[in-house]
Each structure stands twice: as C-alpha cells, then as structure tokens.
Write a protein that holds these residues in place. Structure first.
Motif, PDB file in Angstrom:
ATOM      1  N   ASP A 263      30.298 -40.469  12.343  1.00 19.41           N
ATOM      2  CA  ASP A 263      30.314 -41.940  12.329  1.00 19.41           C
ATOM      3  C   ASP A 263      28.990 -42.529  12.809  1.00 19.41           C
ATOM      4  N   SER A 264      28.211 -41.749  13.544  1.00 18.97           N
ATOM      5  CA  SER A 264      26.931 -42.246  14.058  1.00 18.97           C
ATOM      6  C   SER A 264      25.809 -42.131  13.027  1.00 18.97           C
ATOM      7  N   LEU A 265      26.097 -41.520  11.868  1.00 14.84           N
ATOM      8  CA  LEU A 265      25.082 -41.288  10.848  1.00 14.84           C
ATOM      9  C   LEU A 265      25.313 -42.183   9.634  1.00 14.84           C
ATOM     10  N   THR A 266      24.301 -42.314   8.815  1.00 12.10           N
ATOM     11  CA  THR A 266      24.461 -43.032   7.553  1.00 12.10           C
ATOM     12  C   THR A 266      25.398 -42.224   6.661  1.00 12.10           C
ATOM     13  N   PRO A 267      26.032 -42.859   5.661  1.00  6.38           N
ATOM     14  CA  PRO A 267      26.960 -42.121   4.800  1.00  6.38           C
ATOM     15  C   PRO A 267      26.349 -40.868   4.176  1.00  6.38           C
ATOM     16  N   ARG A 268      25.142 -40.955   3.682  1.00  3.99           N
ATOM     17  CA  ARG A 268      24.513 -39.789   3.050  1.00  3.99           C
ATOM     18  C   ARG A 268      24.261 -38.688   4.069  1.00  3.99           C
ATOM     19  N   ALA A 269      23.707 -39.059   5.234  1.00  5.91           N
ATOM     20  CA  ALA A 269      23.439 -38.072   6.284  1.00  5.91           C
ATOM     21  C   ALA A 269      24.744 -37.484   6.806  1.00  5.91           C
ATOM     22  N   ALA A 270      25.780 -38.324   6.921  1.00  8.78           N
ATOM     23  CA  ALA A 270      27.078 -37.858   7.407  1.00  8.78           C
ATOM     24  C   ALA A 270      27.676 -36.814   6.465  1.00  8.78           C
ATOM     25  N   ASN A 271      27.577 -37.045   5.175  1.00 12.05           N
ATOM     26  CA  ASN A 271      28.123 -36.092   4.206  1.00 12.05           C
ATOM     27  C   ASN A 271      27.338 -34.785   4.203  1.00 12.05           C
TER      28      ASN A 271
END
Length: 374
Positions: free
Chosen positions: A133-141
C-alpha cells in the motif's frame, strides 16, 4: 503422527482455519480445547487473524524447535537471511538481464526495511499489504510478484507454512503516460546533447527498448546488417534475435554515431573527469547507463517544455519513442511486427534447436525520420 491432509476447500489456509463451504464463511478451531470461532466471509482477514493466533498458540513449539536446531542460530530463519540466499543461489541460474536485477535490488532494499528482524514465518498478510500500500500500483505489483516467488521458495524449504504475499490482491494499474507527438519529440531532440540525439534517432528507426539501444555495438554491424539480441525477451520469446538490414536510413544514423570518442558502443559519451572512477567500474568507460539516459531525456524534455499542459505522470519518457516509431511504421504502411521483435512462427526453430543454430528475424528499418530529425 502426522496431521491429516487438508481437504480441497481448506488448502492454502493456515492451520486451524477452515472454510464452511455451505455458508461461504471461515471459522477457527482453537488448538488448546477445540472450541470454534466464526471469522466471517472475508478471506484475507480470516487468514491474517488465524496466523496471528497460531503464532501465540505455537510458542511452545517454537521453543522445541529451537532445541532441535542443535545450537544453530535462529538468525537462519530471518527473512533477511533467506533473502540473501534467494539473491545468491536462486536468482543467478535464471540469468536475468542487468536492468531486471537493478530493479530487484530496489525492491530488496524495500523488503529488508519493511521486514527487518522478522522471522520469515512471522510475516503476515497485513505486513505485506502495508508494504504494498505504500508503493505506487506498478511498483506494488512488481514487489508483490517478487515476494510471491520468494515465499514460494521459502515454503518449499519448510521455512514458512504458507505464502502471505499470494493472499494479497494486485493493484489496478492505470496507464497515465501519454504518447509522444512528432512536434514534441522534435523539440526534445533539439535540446538534447549529440549522444542523446543519436539514441533518439536509433530508437525511432529500430523501435527497440532502452536496454537494447544502449547495448548496440559497432561490431554488431556486419555483412550489411545490424544484429540485435533483445535482452528482455531473449530467454522468454522466440523473436529476440533480429537482423536489421542496413538501409540508407539506418546507415545515416549509424554514421552519426561515429565520432572521436573510442567506444565500441553506438550510443556513448565521454564521462566527466570527476566521475571517471565510477565510469571505470562499468563494462566500458564510455557506456551509458539506463538511469543516466532516462535522466538526460527528462532534462531535455523539461528544457523543451513541449508537454507543458501535461502532469508529471503523463509526461512520456524515452521508452515511449518505441510506441511512436511503431505508429509511424504502421502509418507508412510498413511491417512493424518484425521491427518490434514480436513473435513469429518461423522463429520457433530457435527453441527447437536450443539456439545451436540461431535463426535471425529479418527486419527492414526504412522509416523516414527526417520530419523529426531535421
């Protein structure tokens, strides 16, 4: 006596947690007295709660395990320790591209910071979810996919009972970057240093990715062709080997790449003296790193001010030149599939022969880029 195998409906659930298939809800069986507790229908919350309860009820088992270790350090089961093993033993045989390894290194630093001092079997779904949740959607994925692989290997070695990352949900990625316009890229090119102009021209004429552009060498030009092995797809696709015919358009770009700097690379630069030591640690002191190219392109784009009405997230980078190139090839009625390196049936021979006899996919880079590079 080993426990009974879990039924199909309960596979993937922590110990003591069960699915009531009739109601679609979960319930927890307290191991001390067998009493049941209803956990509702939210799978993630039920799994998270069950894992936390199991840690409490299995504290005694942890003490027994520590004795059975015959004095070996408990540090061996820390997430950080297993991550070291993953980096040194599991990743190398995959022969990943340098760009991928650099990206993994960023994620590994984030993982170590988030899970410092935690045993690999103590990491819960909630802990993983908070990191994602602390990352951008792309980085999170990207982080989620990597964590799933890490925990899969840990579970296979018996270091954790399940995979907390696999129970999280992937993020929805909304593509925000816009495409380059001809006028916009022309303005960026005018503000670029010579080596970056060459990189832009080469990207336009060949429609290749940043990594492959920077890896092209003068020695790859032979017998009237420019030979390119795409790093991203070389081990995963049958269309990674491309032989570009040296058309007059491509020859003009290659000729512009030749200067008085002794470099094996088409795209190169003479580094500043203060960074000479850093340059010596690279494959060649004139080689340009991907991050440097990205920053230089951004600087030229900002200086050009060509996309002033767009937000930072919408600003196209160097990678988007590839999309513009393919669009222009299509607009000119040319075959962009082989230019891009997309799969073709004939290239399956590369896998049938285990690359002993590489079959090159021929491409004709004859796009007229004078409108941009004038």
């Amino acid at each position: 006596m080993s426990p009974r195998p879990r039924s199909k409906g309960n596979k993937g659930l922590p110990q003591n947690l069960y699915l009531d298939s009739r109601r679609g809800t979960y319930r927890y069986r307290r191991p001390t007295d067998g009493k049941w507790f209803q956990f509702g229908s939210d799978r993630l919350k039920a799994i998270d709660a069950a894992k936390q309860l199991n840690l409490v009820f299995m504290q005694g088992a942890d003490l027994v395990a520590s004795v059975m270790q015959n004095g070996t350090s408990a540090q061996a089961d820390l997430f950080e320790a297993f991550l070291d093993v993953y980096e040194k033993e599991i990743l190398p045989p995959r022969e990943l591209a340098k760009g991928t390894l650099d990206l993994y290194a960023v994620r590994f630093r984030q993982f170590r910071k988030a899970f410092t001092g935690k045993g690999i079997d103590q990491i819960t779904i909630r802990m993983v979810a908070e990191l994602l949740d602390s990352l951008t959607p792309r980085a999170a994925n990207q982080a989620r996919a990597l964590l799933i692989d890490i925990f899969n290997h840990a579970a296979a070695k018996g270091l954790c009972p399940d995979n907390p990352a696999a129970s999280t949900m992937p993020k929805i990625e909304k593509k925000q970057r816009k495409r380059h316009t001809i006028d916009g890229l022309r303005a960026i090119r005018e503000k670029s240093p010579l080596w970056l102009k060459n990189a832009i021209d080469l990207a336009l004429i060949t429609a290749q990715r940043r990594t492959d552009i920077l890896d092209m060498k003068f020695e790859d030009v032979r017998d009237g062709y420019l030979y390119v092995v795409q790093q991203k797809t070389a081990k995963a696709s049958d269309a990674a080997w491309i032989r570009f015919k040296v058309t007059p358009e491509l020859q003009e770009v290659i000729s512009h790449c030749r200067d008085n700097v002794p470099s094996p690379y088409l795209i190169h630069r003479r580094p500043e003296r203060k960074k000479q030591k850093q340059a010596e640690q690279k494959e060649h002191w004139t080689k340009i790193e991907e991050r440097y190219l990205t920053r230089a392109f951004k600087d030229a784009r900002d200086a050009a001010g060509c996309y002033g009405g767009w937000s930072d997230e919408e600003q196209p980078g160097f990678h988007e030149i590839r999309a513009l190139s393919l669009h222009l090839y299509k607009k000119a009625g040319k075959d962009g599939q082989k230019i891009a390196g997309h799969a073709s049936e004939e290239m399956t021979k590369n896998y049938q022969r285990d690359h002993a006899e590489v079959v090159w996919s021929d491409a004709i880079p004859d796009l007229d880029i004078s409108e941009i590079c004038r």
